[in-house]
Design a protein around this motif. Sequence first.
Motif, PDB file in Angstrom:
ATOM      1  N   MET A   1     -10.194  -1.962  -9.182  1.00 52.18           N
ATOM      2  CA  MET A   1      -9.418  -2.733  -8.228  1.00 52.18           C
ATOM      3  C   MET A   1      -9.806  -2.300  -6.814  1.00 52.18           C
ATOM      4  O   MET A   1     -10.027  -1.130  -6.558  1.00 52.18           O
ATOM      5  N   ARG A   2      -9.814  -3.234  -5.915  1.00 52.32           N
ATOM      6  CA  ARG A   2     -10.079  -2.923  -4.512  1.00 52.32           C
ATOM      7  C   ARG A   2      -8.822  -2.386  -3.844  1.00 52.32           C
ATOM      8  O   ARG A   2      -7.702  -2.575  -4.327  1.00 52.32           O
ATOM      9  N   SER A   3      -9.023  -1.756  -2.700  1.00 53.55           N
ATOM     10  CA  SER A   3      -7.914  -1.165  -1.947  1.00 53.55           C
ATOM     11  C   SER A   3      -6.807  -2.162  -1.674  1.00 53.55           C
ATOM     12  O   SER A   3      -5.622  -1.859  -1.869  1.00 53.55           O
ATOM     13  N   SER A   4      -7.178  -3.336  -1.222  1.00 52.96           N
ATOM     14  CA  SER A   4      -6.162  -4.330  -0.873  1.00 52.96           C
ATOM     15  C   SER A   4      -5.341  -4.757  -2.085  1.00 52.96           C
ATOM     16  O   SER A   4      -4.140  -4.996  -1.982  1.00 52.96           O
ATOM     17  N   GLU A   5      -5.970  -4.818  -3.254  1.00 53.55           N
ATOM     18  CA  GLU A   5      -5.243  -5.194  -4.472  1.00 53.55           C
ATOM     19  C   GLU A   5      -4.250  -4.104  -4.871  1.00 53.55           C
ATOM     20  O   GLU A   5      -3.102  -4.398  -5.207  1.00 53.55           O
ATOM     21  N   VAL A   6      -4.697  -2.865  -4.819  1.00 55.24           N
ATOM     22  CA  VAL A   6      -3.809  -1.746  -5.160  1.00 55.24           C
ATOM     23  C   VAL A   6      -2.641  -1.708  -4.185  1.00 55.24           C
ATOM     24  O   VAL A   6      -1.477  -1.596  -4.581  1.00 55.24           O
ATOM     25  N   ALA A   7      -2.954  -1.818  -2.899  1.00 52.79           N
ATOM     26  CA  ALA A   7      -1.913  -1.763  -1.869  1.00 52.79           C
ATOM     27  C   ALA A   7      -0.891  -2.874  -2.066  1.00 52.79           C
ATOM     28  O   ALA A   7       0.325  -2.624  -2.017  1.00 52.79           O
ATOM     29  N   THR A   8      -1.348  -4.077  -2.302  1.00 50.84           N
ATOM     30  CA  THR A   8      -0.443  -5.216  -2.492  1.00 50.84           C
ATOM     31  C   THR A   8       0.443  -5.017  -3.711  1.00 50.84           C
ATOM     32  O   THR A   8       1.664  -5.187  -3.642  1.00 50.84           O
ATOM     33  N   GLN A   9      -0.154  -4.623  -4.830  1.00 46.14           N
ATOM     34  CA  GLN A   9       0.630  -4.447  -6.060  1.00 46.14           C
ATOM     35  C   GLN A   9       1.610  -3.287  -5.969  1.00 46.14           C
ATOM     36  O   GLN A   9       2.672  -3.314  -6.575  1.00 46.14           O
ATOM     37  N   ALA A  10       1.249  -2.263  -5.171  1.00 47.80           N
ATOM     38  CA  ALA A  10       2.127  -1.101  -5.047  1.00 47.80           C
ATOM     39  C   ALA A  10       3.131  -1.254  -3.906  1.00 47.80           C
ATOM     40  O   ALA A  10       4.042  -0.440  -3.778  1.00 47.80           O
ATOM     41  N   GLY A  11       2.954  -2.271  -3.068  1.00 50.36           N
ATOM     42  CA  GLY A  11       3.888  -2.506  -1.968  1.00 50.36           C
ATOM     43  C   GLY A  11       3.685  -1.579  -0.780  1.00 50.36           C
ATOM     44  O   GLY A  11       4.651  -1.228  -0.099  1.00 50.36           O
ATOM     45  N   VAL A  12       2.442  -1.169  -0.545  1.00 56.28           N
ATOM     46  CA  VAL A  12       2.122  -0.322   0.606  1.00 56.28           C
ATOM     47  C   VAL A  12       0.957  -0.954   1.359  1.00 56.28           C
ATOM     48  O   VAL A  12       0.407  -1.958   0.923  1.00 56.28           O
ATOM     49  N   ASN A  13       0.573  -0.328   2.474  1.00 49.93           N
ATOM     50  CA  ASN A  13      -0.613  -0.847   3.157  1.00 49.93           C
ATOM     51  C   ASN A  13      -1.827   0.005   2.797  1.00 49.93           C
ATOM     52  O   ASN A  13      -1.701   1.100   2.245  1.00 49.93           O
ATOM     53  N   VAL A  14      -2.990  -0.490   3.116  1.00 46.74           N
ATOM     54  CA  VAL A  14      -4.238   0.177   2.753  1.00 46.74           C
ATOM     55  C   VAL A  14      -4.330   1.554   3.398  1.00 46.74           C
ATOM     56  O   VAL A  14      -4.836   2.502   2.793  1.00 46.74           O
ATOM     57  N   GLN A  15      -3.816   1.693   4.620  1.00 40.77           N
ATOM     58  CA  GLN A  15      -3.862   2.999   5.288  1.00 40.77           C
ATOM     59  C   GLN A  15      -3.048   4.046   4.521  1.00 40.77           C
ATOM     60  O   GLN A  15      -3.386   5.229   4.536  1.00 40.77           O
ATOM     61  N   THR A  16      -2.003   3.616   3.862  1.00 39.56           N
ATOM     62  CA  THR A  16      -1.205   4.533   3.045  1.00 39.56           C
ATOM     63  C   THR A  16      -2.052   5.072   1.900  1.00 39.56           C
ATOM     64  O   THR A  16      -2.008   6.270   1.598  1.00 39.56           O
ATOM     65  N   LEU A  17      -2.835   4.201   1.282  1.00 38.77           N
ATOM     66  CA  LEU A  17      -3.730   4.649   0.205  1.00 38.77           C
ATOM     67  C   LEU A  17      -4.710   5.695   0.718  1.00 38.77           C
ATOM     68  O   LEU A  17      -4.919   6.732   0.082  1.00 38.77           O
ATOM     69  N   ARG A  18      -5.291   5.425   1.860  1.00 37.96           N
ATOM     70  CA  ARG A  18      -6.253   6.364   2.443  1.00 37.96           C
ATOM     71  C   ARG A  18      -5.582   7.713   2.737  1.00 37.96           C
ATOM     72  O   ARG A  18      -6.164   8.766   2.501  1.00 37.96           O
ATOM     73  N   TYR A  19      -4.346   7.648   3.243  1.00 36.89           N
ATOM     74  CA  TYR A  19      -3.607   8.872   3.549  1.00 36.89           C
ATOM     75  C   TYR A  19      -3.335   9.661   2.266  1.00 36.89           C
ATOM     76  O   TYR A  19      -3.522  10.873   2.217  1.00 36.89           O
TER      77      TYR A  19
END
Length: 134
Positions: A1-19
């Motif tokens: 899954m791409r970052s944007s897909e994970v972020a959307t499904q988890a209800g966060v933004n992409v920067q949160t994933l990076r953090y």
Amino acid sequence: MRSSEVATQAGVNVQTLRYYERRGLLEEPPRSGSGYRAYPANAVAVVRFIKRAQEHGFTLDEIEELLHLADGGPDDCAAARELAAAKMAHLAEKIADLQRMQQSLAELAATCDLPRADRCCPLIQTLHDTGETR
């Protein structure tokens, strides 16, 4: 899954994933040939776990510990229980502090109901104090 897909499904933004990756809470995923992050399917579950733990008052350091315990057996369950008990004790202290603050403010506010000649506002009095009694 791409970052944007994970972020959307988890209800966060992409920067949160990076953090979370930088903090070591979320494994840094391999990259595709074009350079995109390719997260495993369980990445959404991990991010949701982190967010739920935050909602329960756990810090990111505590969540990191919980994530390590999540894969263990009964001994890890006991360690997680101890962490939860410590968090509950900390919350009980905070609640007691907040209740004391609420009571103090209620008492201060109640003085406003007194006749003007009988009331004294400690805050205003302190501001008017010239320091003569010090």
